[in-house]
Design a protein around this motif. Structure first.
Motif, PDB file in Angstrom:
ATOM      1  N   GLU A   1       0.830  -1.209   0.000  1.00  0.00           N
ATOM      2  CA  GLU A   1       0.000   0.000   0.000  1.00  0.00           C
ATOM      3  C   GLU A   1       0.865   1.261   0.000  1.00  0.00           C
ATOM      4  N   GLY A   2       1.946   1.213   0.805  1.00  0.00           N
ATOM      5  CA  GLY A   2       2.865   2.359   0.880  1.00  0.00           C
ATOM      6  C   GLY A   2       3.508   2.622  -0.478  1.00  0.00           C
ATOM      7  N   LEU A   3       3.934   1.557  -1.128  1.00  0.00           N
ATOM      8  CA  LEU A   3       4.565   1.706  -2.448  1.00  0.00           C
ATOM      9  C   LEU A   3       3.559   2.260  -3.457  1.00  0.00           C
ATOM     10  N   LEU A   4       2.335   1.734  -3.372  1.00  0.00           N
ATOM     11  CA  LEU A   4       1.299   2.175  -4.310  1.00  0.00           C
ATOM     12  C   LEU A   4       0.983   3.664  -4.125  1.00  0.00           C
ATOM     13  N   GLN A   5       0.966   4.090  -2.868  1.00  0.00           N
ATOM     14  CA  GLN A   5       0.716   5.532  -2.626  1.00  0.00           C
ATOM     15  C   GLN A   5       1.780   6.391  -3.310  1.00  0.00           C
ATOM     16  N   VAL A   6       3.036   5.950  -3.200  1.00  0.00           N
ATOM     17  CA  VAL A   6       4.125   6.697  -3.852  1.00  0.00           C
ATOM     18  C   VAL A   6       3.946   6.656  -5.368  1.00  0.00           C
ATOM     19  N   ALA A   7       3.633   5.463  -5.886  1.00  0.00           N
ATOM     20  CA  ALA A   7       3.477   5.305  -7.341  1.00  0.00           C
ATOM     21  C   ALA A   7       2.331   6.184  -7.847  1.00  0.00           C
ATOM     22  N   GLN A   8       1.232   6.217  -7.098  1.00  0.00           N
ATOM     23  CA  GLN A   8       0.086   7.028  -7.541  1.00  0.00           C
ATOM     24  C   GLN A   8       0.434   8.519  -7.528  1.00  0.00           C
TER      25      GLN A   8
ATOM     26  N   GLU B   1      15.511  19.549  -4.252  1.00  0.00           N
ATOM     27  CA  GLU B   1      14.943  20.463  -5.259  1.00  0.00           C
ATOM     28  C   GLU B   1      16.013  21.349  -5.922  1.00  0.00           C
ATOM     29  N   PRO B   2      16.837  22.058  -5.108  1.00  0.00           N
ATOM     30  CA  PRO B   2      17.822  22.925  -5.800  1.00  0.00           C
ATOM     31  C   PRO B   2      18.803  22.142  -6.663  1.00  0.00           C
ATOM     32  N   MET B   3      19.218  20.960  -6.204  1.00  0.00           N
ATOM     33  CA  MET B   3      20.209  20.221  -6.989  1.00  0.00           C
ATOM     34  C   MET B   3      19.577  19.541  -8.208  1.00  0.00           C
ATOM     35  N   ALA B   4      18.301  19.195  -8.106  1.00  0.00           N
ATOM     36  CA  ALA B   4      17.622  18.666  -9.295  1.00  0.00           C
ATOM     37  C   ALA B   4      17.558  19.777 -10.349  1.00  0.00           C
ATOM     38  N   LYS B   5      17.213  20.996  -9.893  1.00  0.00           N
ATOM     39  CA  LYS B   5      17.147  22.134 -10.825  1.00  0.00           C
ATOM     40  C   LYS B   5      18.520  22.377 -11.453  1.00  0.00           C
ATOM     41  N   ALA B   6      19.556  22.318 -10.611  1.00  0.00           N
ATOM     42  CA  ALA B   6      20.915  22.554 -11.124  1.00  0.00           C
ATOM     43  C   ALA B   6      21.239  21.532 -12.216  1.00  0.00           C
ATOM     44  N   GLY B   7      20.891  20.277 -11.964  1.00  0.00           N
ATOM     45  CA  GLY B   7      21.154  19.219 -12.943  1.00  0.00           C
ATOM     46  C   GLY B   7      20.417  19.481 -14.246  1.00  0.00           C
ATOM     47  N   LEU B   8      19.161  19.918 -14.120  1.00  0.00           N
ATOM     48  CA  LEU B   8      18.358  20.165 -15.324  1.00  0.00           C
ATOM     49  C   LEU B   8      18.930  21.343 -16.119  1.00  0.00           C
ATOM     50  N   VAL B   9      19.372  22.370 -15.385  1.00  0.00           N
ATOM     51  CA  VAL B   9      19.930  23.548 -16.070  1.00  0.00           C
ATOM     52  C   VAL B   9      21.149  23.171 -16.914  1.00  0.00           C
ATOM     53  N   VAL B  10      21.974  22.264 -16.395  1.00  0.00           N
ATOM     54  CA  VAL B  10      23.184  21.927 -17.153  1.00  0.00           C
ATOM     55  C   VAL B  10      22.955  20.781 -18.141  1.00  0.00           C
ATOM     56  N   GLY B  11      21.712  20.385 -18.327  1.00  0.00           N
ATOM     57  CA  GLY B  11      21.417  19.483 -19.447  1.00  0.00           C
ATOM     58  C   GLY B  11      21.067  18.049 -19.109  1.00  0.00           C
ATOM     59  N   ALA B  12      20.783  17.746 -17.833  1.00  0.00           N
ATOM     60  CA  ALA B  12      20.435  16.353 -17.505  1.00  0.00           C
ATOM     61  C   ALA B  12      19.165  15.930 -18.248  1.00  0.00           C
ATOM     62  N   ASP B  13      19.118  14.667 -18.614  1.00  0.00           N
ATOM     63  CA  ASP B  13      17.978  14.119 -19.346  1.00  0.00           C
ATOM     64  C   ASP B  13      16.897  13.575 -18.415  1.00  0.00           C
ATOM     65  N   GLY B  14      17.122  13.740 -17.124  1.00  0.00           N
ATOM     66  CA  GLY B  14      16.117  13.271 -16.184  1.00  0.00           C
ATOM     67  C   GLY B  14      16.628  13.390 -14.760  1.00  0.00           C
ATOM     68  N   ILE B  15      15.703  13.133 -13.817  1.00  0.00           N
ATOM     69  CA  ILE B  15      16.071  13.179 -12.399  1.00  0.00           C
ATOM     70  C   ILE B  15      15.630  11.881 -11.739  1.00  0.00           C
ATOM     71  N   MET B  16      16.380  11.486 -10.713  1.00  0.00           N
ATOM     72  CA  MET B  16      15.972  10.338  -9.901  1.00  0.00           C
ATOM     73  C   MET B  16      15.886  10.827  -8.452  1.00  0.00           C
ATOM     74  N   ILE B  17      14.710  10.641  -7.844  1.00  0.00           N
ATOM     75  CA  ILE B  17      14.487  11.177  -6.500  1.00  0.00           C
ATOM     76  C   ILE B  17      13.903  10.089  -5.603  1.00  0.00           C
ATOM     77  N   GLU B  18      14.404  10.015  -4.362  1.00  0.00           N
ATOM     78  CA  GLU B  18      13.822   9.045  -3.436  1.00  0.00           C
ATOM     79  C   GLU B  18      12.611   9.649  -2.718  1.00  0.00           C
ATOM     80  N   VAL B  19      11.520   8.906  -2.779  1.00  0.00           N
ATOM     81  CA  VAL B  19      10.257   9.333  -2.151  1.00  0.00           C
ATOM     82  C   VAL B  19       9.732   8.151  -1.346  1.00  0.00           C
ATOM     83  N   HIS B  20       9.307   8.419  -0.114  1.00  0.00           N
ATOM     84  CA  HIS B  20       8.819   7.333   0.745  1.00  0.00           C
ATOM     85  C   HIS B  20       7.501   7.765   1.395  1.00  0.00           C
ATOM     86  N   HIS B  21       6.601   6.804   1.616  1.00  0.00           N
ATOM     87  CA  HIS B  21       5.301   7.187   2.208  1.00  0.00           C
ATOM     88  C   HIS B  21       5.453   7.553   3.685  1.00  0.00           C
ATOM     89  N   ASP B  22       6.590   7.160   4.290  1.00  0.00           N
ATOM     90  CA  ASP B  22       6.832   7.466   5.701  1.00  0.00           C
ATOM     91  C   ASP B  22       8.349   7.547   5.926  1.00  0.00           C
TER      92      ASP B  22
END
Ligand code: PEP
Ligand code: MN
Length: 349
Positions: free
Chosen positions: A111-118, A285-306
């Protein structure tokens, strides 16, 4: 390559180098200077390696002109590699950067994983990430739920339509993982596990290859080369920070410059992982933005329901409400960036 001879190299030593090069089909030009003799050699370095030459008496230094990674190099393929998934999602080139989100470890809580996926789906992300096999520094730390976790990943993917990413640690798990996962991840600790690189190189699944804790950019690209050399060119690089001397405030040093450097020398797509890159959720957030500004093709972020009770990497994971907030801002930032880039390339043409 250029072979610089020692100041006091003898004629015999110089001639031995020249003969060996010629025997191996190299075109050779010898420049005798006042102090050093310098030999220019053009030919196939796989038949005679710089390492072998450097072992000869009288050789001071060898400079290699072409980068040792060939298949991954822009010299070989000028245009960006774009990886296309069966559902139409694309990574690389001028495509909009993708987002891969999910818990560090998939826990025994579907259920926790599904909440993150949704939440990920709702925010327009394309991939659900989640570890089933965890490369932990200590054997006493949580090691992952293995196949059970992969089943949860597949179930969450079927419920949401998200593609899935999970780490492979052992080549013997490959046939099983092929059934559950859309993208195989090779973690930072396995970037030089050459048998594992070869194994994923022999399959046709896209691979996310993370930069090692102490990998130079060249070593990182050579690790990608190992995968490509076996026939799999669907490699997505991931900058996730490297070890340095100051870990007081950040877990790693996120090497932002590696992204444009890699873009210059390689055609492979590259994403950024600010969660592992910094170890701090407020820096995602700031480092994801920094990566995108310099041309990254995507971001990977850890998200947990708890996150406070996560079995791994809770400190660098966003909760679902935080994630939605951050993602809202990242999406509009990304849209603006993408719009500007598109206008820029239209103007250039
Ligand atoms: C992960 O993605 O959870 C992970 C272990 O990453 P890394 O290999 O970059 O440490
Ligand atoms: Mn993690």
């Amino acid at each position: 390559m250029i072979i610089i001879m020692e100041r006091n190299a003898t004629k015999v030593q110089i001639q031995r180098v020249i003969d060996l090069l010629k025997d191996n089909g190299f075109e050779v030009r010898c420049n005798v200077g006042d102090i050093h003799t310098v030999i220019d050699a053009i030919g196939d370095k796989t038949t005679l390696t710089p390492g072998r030459l450097s072992a000869l008496e009288g050789v001071k230094e060898i400079k290699v002109i072409r980068e040792p990674f060939r298949l991954a190099s822009r010299d070989r393929k000028e245009e960006d590699t774009v990886i296309t998934f069966p559902n139409g999602v694309k990574i690389g080139g001028n495509n909009k950067p993708v987002a891969m989100v999910g818990p560090c470890s998939v826990e025994d809580d579907y259920e926790g994983l599904l909440q993150v996926a949704q939440a990920a789906k709702e925010m327009g992300c394309e991939f659900l990430r989640g570890g089933a096999f965890k490369p932990r520094t200590s054997p006493y730390d949580f090691q992952g739920y293995g196949e059970k976790a992969l089943k949860y990943m597949k179930q969450a993917s079927e419920a949401t339509g998200l593609l899935t990413v999970s780490e492979i640690m052992d080549a013997s798990d490959l046939p099983m993982m092929m059934d559950y996962i859309d993208v195989l991840q090779i973690g930072a600790r396995n970037v030089q596990n050459f048998k594992l690189l070869q194994a994923v190189g022999k399959c046709n699944k896209p691979v996310i290859l993370k930069r090692g804790l102490a990998s130079t950019i060249r070593e990182f690209l050579l690790a990608a080369e190992h995968i490509m050399y076996q026939g799999n060119s669907n490699v997505i690089l991931c900058e996730r920070g490297i070890r340095s001397f100051d870990s007081a405030f950040t877990r790693n040093v996120m090497d932002i410059a590696s992204i444009p450097v890699i873009k210059k020398y390689s055609h492979l797509p590259i994403i950024v992982d600010p969660s592992h890159g910094t170890g701090q959720r407020y820096l995602i957030e700031p480092m994801a933005k920094a990566g995108l500004v310099v041309g990254a093709d995507g971001i990977m972020i850890e998200v947990h329901h708890d996150p406070e009770n996560a079995l791994s990497d809770g400190k660098q994971s966003l909760s679902i409400p935080m994630f939605k907030d951050v993602m809202k801002r990242l999406n509009s930032f990304n849209n603006r960036l993408h719009y500007e880039k598109t206008c820029l390339s239209a103007n250039v043409e």
